[in-house]
Design a protein around this motif. Structure first.
Motif, PDB file in Angstrom:
ATOM      1  N   TRP A 162       0.851  -1.197   0.000  1.00 22.16           N
ATOM      2  CA  TRP A 162       0.000   0.000   0.000  1.00 22.16           C
ATOM      3  C   TRP A 162       0.881   1.238   0.000  1.00 22.16           C
ATOM      4  N   GLY A 163       0.467   2.261  -0.761  1.00 26.70           N
ATOM      5  CA  GLY A 163       1.181   3.523  -0.771  1.00 26.70           C
ATOM      6  C   GLY A 163       1.195   4.107  -2.174  1.00 26.70           C
ATOM      7  N   ILE A 164       1.728   5.293  -2.281  1.00 31.18           N
ATOM      8  CA  ILE A 164       2.294   6.178  -1.286  1.00 31.18           C
ATOM      9  C   ILE A 164       1.171   7.044  -0.737  1.00 31.18           C
ATOM     10  N   GLY A 165       1.246   7.455   0.549  1.00 33.25           N
ATOM     11  CA  GLY A 165       0.231   8.281   1.155  1.00 33.25           C
ATOM     12  C   GLY A 165       0.753   8.959   2.401  1.00 33.25           C
ATOM     13  N   ARG A 166      -0.155   9.629   3.114  1.00 31.98           N
ATOM     14  CA  ARG A 166       0.195  10.249   4.392  1.00 31.98           C
ATOM     15  C   ARG A 166      -0.821   9.803   5.445  1.00 31.98           C
ATOM     16  N   HIS A 167      -0.317   9.265   6.546  1.00 29.33           N
ATOM     17  CA  HIS A 167      -1.172   8.764   7.619  1.00 29.33           C
ATOM     18  C   HIS A 167      -1.844   9.903   8.391  1.00 29.33           C
ATOM     19  N   ILE A 168      -2.837   9.537   9.182  1.00 32.69           N
ATOM     20  CA  ILE A 168      -3.471  10.482  10.112  1.00 32.69           C
ATOM     21  C   ILE A 168      -2.778  10.377  11.470  1.00 32.69           C
ATOM     22  N   GLN A 169      -2.925   9.261  12.183  1.00 30.03           N
ATOM     23  CA  GLN A 169      -2.197   9.100  13.441  1.00 30.03           C
ATOM     24  C   GLN A 169      -0.698   8.971  13.146  1.00 30.03           C
ATOM     25  N   GLY A 170       0.063   9.967  13.542  1.00 32.65           N
ATOM     26  CA  GLY A 170       1.495   9.988  13.282  1.00 32.65           C
ATOM     27  C   GLY A 170       1.891  10.874  12.125  1.00 32.65           C
ATOM     28  N   SER A 171       0.985  11.120  11.188  1.00 26.89           N
ATOM     29  CA  SER A 171       1.144  12.054  10.058  1.00 26.89           C
ATOM     30  C   SER A 171       2.215  11.679   9.046  1.00 26.89           C
ATOM     31  N   GLN A 172       2.900  10.559   9.224  1.00 25.90           N
ATOM     32  CA  GLN A 172       4.051  10.287   8.372  1.00 25.90           C
ATOM     33  C   GLN A 172       3.650   9.915   6.945  1.00 25.90           C
ATOM     34  N   LEU A 173       4.517  10.283   6.008  1.00 29.05           N
ATOM     35  CA  LEU A 173       4.448   9.769   4.637  1.00 29.05           C
ATOM     36  C   LEU A 173       4.798   8.296   4.682  1.00 29.05           C
ATOM     37  N   PHE A 174       4.093   7.461   3.910  1.00 24.93           N
ATOM     38  CA  PHE A 174       4.307   6.019   4.026  1.00 24.93           C
ATOM     39  C   PHE A 174       4.324   5.342   2.667  1.00 24.93           C
ATOM     40  N   ASP A 175       4.971   4.188   2.631  1.00 25.30           N
ATOM     41  CA  ASP A 175       4.962   3.287   1.480  1.00 25.30           C
ATOM     42  C   ASP A 175       5.288   1.892   2.001  1.00 25.30           C
ATOM     43  N   TYR A 176       4.365   0.928   1.808  1.00 25.44           N
ATOM     44  CA  TYR A 176       4.488  -0.410   2.381  1.00 25.44           C
ATOM     45  C   TYR A 176       4.837  -1.435   1.304  1.00 25.44           C
ATOM     46  N   TRP A 177       5.766  -2.334   1.644  1.00 19.97           N
ATOM     47  CA  TRP A 177       6.222  -3.375   0.719  1.00 19.97           C
ATOM     48  C   TRP A 177       6.257  -4.719   1.421  1.00 19.97           C
ATOM     49  N   ARG A 178       6.183  -5.789   0.635  1.00 19.44           N
ATOM     50  CA  ARG A 178       6.343  -7.150   1.139  1.00 19.44           C
ATOM     51  C   ARG A 178       7.725  -7.667   0.751  1.00 19.44           C
ATOM     52  N   MET A 192       5.786  -7.502   6.006  1.00 15.79           N
ATOM     53  CA  MET A 192       5.522  -6.151   5.539  1.00 15.79           C
ATOM     54  C   MET A 192       6.487  -5.165   6.208  1.00 15.79           C
ATOM     55  N   LEU A 193       7.097  -4.298   5.365  1.00 21.06           N
ATOM     56  CA  LEU A 193       8.000  -3.259   5.845  1.00 21.06           C
ATOM     57  C   LEU A 193       7.591  -1.932   5.228  1.00 21.06           C
ATOM     58  N   GLU A 194       7.789  -0.865   5.986  1.00 21.06           N
ATOM     59  CA  GLU A 194       7.357   0.468   5.577  1.00 21.06           C
ATOM     60  C   GLU A 194       8.547   1.417   5.470  1.00 21.06           C
ATOM     61  N   HIS A 195       8.625   2.163   4.374  1.00 18.42           N
ATOM     62  CA  HIS A 195       9.445   3.364   4.309  1.00 18.42           C
ATOM     63  C   HIS A 195       8.600   4.524   4.820  1.00 18.42           C
ATOM     64  N   PHE A 196       9.149   5.371   5.691  1.00 19.75           N
ATOM     65  CA  PHE A 196       8.386   6.538   6.126  1.00 19.75           C
ATOM     66  C   PHE A 196       9.300   7.744   6.263  1.00 19.75           C
ATOM     67  N   ALA A 197       8.678   8.932   6.250  1.00 19.97           N
ATOM     68  CA  ALA A 197       9.387  10.199   6.458  1.00 19.97           C
ATOM     69  C   ALA A 197       8.411  11.198   7.051  1.00 19.97           C
ATOM     70  N   ASP A 198       8.945  12.227   7.699  1.00 19.83           N
ATOM     71  CA  ASP A 198       8.158  13.362   8.187  1.00 19.83           C
ATOM     72  C   ASP A 198       7.067  12.933   9.148  1.00 19.83           C
ATOM     73  N   GLY A 199       7.418  12.200  10.201  1.00 18.22           N
ATOM     74  CA  GLY A 199       6.452  11.794  11.212  1.00 18.22           C
ATOM     75  C   GLY A 199       6.324  12.816  12.332  1.00 18.22           C
ATOM     76  N   ASP A 200       5.216  12.736  13.081  1.00 13.47           N
ATOM     77  CA  ASP A 200       4.996  13.605  14.236  1.00 13.47           C
ATOM     78  C   ASP A 200       5.992  13.285  15.350  1.00 13.47           C
ATOM     79  N   LEU A 201       6.329  14.304  16.127  1.00  9.90           N
ATOM     80  CA  LEU A 201       7.184  14.171  17.306  1.00  9.90           C
ATOM     81  C   LEU A 201       6.459  14.789  18.495  1.00  9.90           C
ATOM     82  N   PHE A 202       6.297  14.013  19.576  1.00  5.63           N
ATOM     83  CA  PHE A 202       5.571  14.466  20.771  1.00  5.63           C
ATOM     84  C   PHE A 202       6.484  14.412  21.988  1.00  5.63           C
TER      85      PHE A 202
END
Length: 384
Positions: free
Chosen positions: A288-304, A310-320
């Motif tokens: 699944w991808g490419i998109g931007r999540h709601i919880q966490g806000s990160q850009l995502f791309d999922y691969w098998r 399943m492994l995800e590439h992500f960037a630009d996630g939320d920091l709390f």
């Protein structure tokens, strides 16, 4: 009753000051506070994930294509790393079958291992990580082996993929220069999070909060069943005023017990996209991808990978930081992303299989938190 559940039950610490920073609403009176009053220790981060696979050569080919570096290779183990300094982010040990073993979390201090071992009745032992280290080995309520480690030496940093210089409106920072991101692997910087499925969600959640000092960023609940408590939690480490990843661990209630996916940070959106083209050209399957999540806000791309993990590439996630309270939202497929293609059946685990049918039957017959109402609610969320 654990301190975590007791805090929620007495209603003394009502979330009345939710600032809508990341969710439309916070907790209602008496709901789970999302943190323990007096945890045993507070882990600093995920260190690495442990897997077994029969073919380490095939595993290494995919790892390099996905963007990992190799920290060490022995006849029995493959240690993978990112470009950031620190510990390796994955170890794949030679085994008879492909399976996920469990996560290893990084202790803030060496003394935390001694304290954790005393409280849990375990011991501190050497761990075979490159550079050496020590571990306390535990078992969570779901049955996952969980390590808490302190490493002797850090791996040095490696060269990074640099983010592209972008033009925005009248802000022209790139002039007389073209933009040509290379078609190459998305170089992994670090391990970000792991997602697990469990039949004993409430027990497992409180264990991670009480034992490892983690805190909840967001809760999800089933439509019409909020009064029964959450069915998913996005959980981060508590580093005080230091802002950290929105989630280091995520767990959700389900009929099975196992690994869902793990996520690895890369530089930016172009790195995700160019690396995805590289993977596609080599015959790997996007989940699944490419998109931007709601919880966490990160850009995502999922691969098998070739073993169907399943492994995800992500960037630009939320920091709390620690003072951000948990958000509460209904669980739904449409709530997984702000933008991007619809979530696939593969990503959702919605494709029927004999193992999934066995999981459902066993869960409904067993002593756990799954019952017909929960199962129907999860199926509705999957299609909402």
């Amino acid at each position: 009753m654990s301190e975590t559940l007791a805090d929620a039950a007495d209603g003394a610490d009502v979330r009345t000051a939710h600032q809508d920073l990341h969710s439309e609403e916070g907790a209602l009176r008496g709901e789970h506070p999302g943190r323990a009053r007096n945890p045993v220790i507070k882990v600093a981060d995920l260190a690495w994930l442990e897997f077994e696979k029969p073919d380490l050569d095939r595993a290494e080919v995919f790892a390099r294509d996905f963007g990992f570096g190799v920290a060490a290779r022995t006849p029995g183990a493959l240690w993978l790393r990112g470009t950031f300094a620190g510990s390796p982010c994955m170890v794949i040990r030679r085994g008879r079958t492909s399976r996920f073993i469990g996560p290893a979390f990084r202790a803030s201090e060496r003394s935390d291992l001694e304290h954790l071992a005393r409280v849990t009745g375990t011991s501190v032992r050497p761990v075979d990580v490159p550079g050496g280290g020590q571990t306390v080995d535990l078992l969570d309520p779901s049955g996952f082996p969980v390590r808490v480690v302190h490493c002797g030496e850090e791996l040095p940093a490696l060269p990074e993929q640099q983010p592209l210089l972008l033009n925005f409106g009248t802000d022209h920072r790139r002039v007389n220069a073209t933009q040509r991101p290379p078609r190459e692997p998305s170089r992994i910087q670090r391990l970000g999070h792991v997602v697990l499925e469990t039949r004993v969600f409430a027990q497992a959640l409180d264990w991670y909060l009480d034992t490892l000092g983690m805190i909840v960023s967001d809760f999800l609940f089933l439509d019409g069943q909020r009064d029964r408590g959450p069915t998913m939690a996005f959980i981060r480490c508590d580093r005080g005023s230091l802002a950290v990843d929105h989630h280091t661990l995520a767990m959700h209630l389900g009929p099975g017990t196992g690994y869902v996916h793990s996520a690895y940070q890369v530089t930016d959106l172009d790195t995700i996209a160019a690396g995805g083209e590289y993977l596609k050209e080599r015959g790997y399957r996007r989940s699944w991808g490419i998109g931007r999540h709601i919880q966490g806000s990160q850009l995502f791309d999922y691969w098998r990978d070739p073993d169907h993990f399943m492994l995800e590439h992500f960037a630009d996630g939320d920091l709390f930081s620690c003072d951000t309270e948990p958000g509460w939202a209904p669980m739904s497929t449409s709530g997984l992303a702000q933008w991007g293609p619809p979530a696939t059946r593969d990503f959702l685990g919605a494709s029927p299989s004999p193992q999934r049918v066995r999981d459902v039957i066993q869960a409904l017959r067993g002593d756990n938190e799954m019952d017909p109402a929960r199962l129907v609610g999860l199926l509705k969320a999957m299609h909402s």
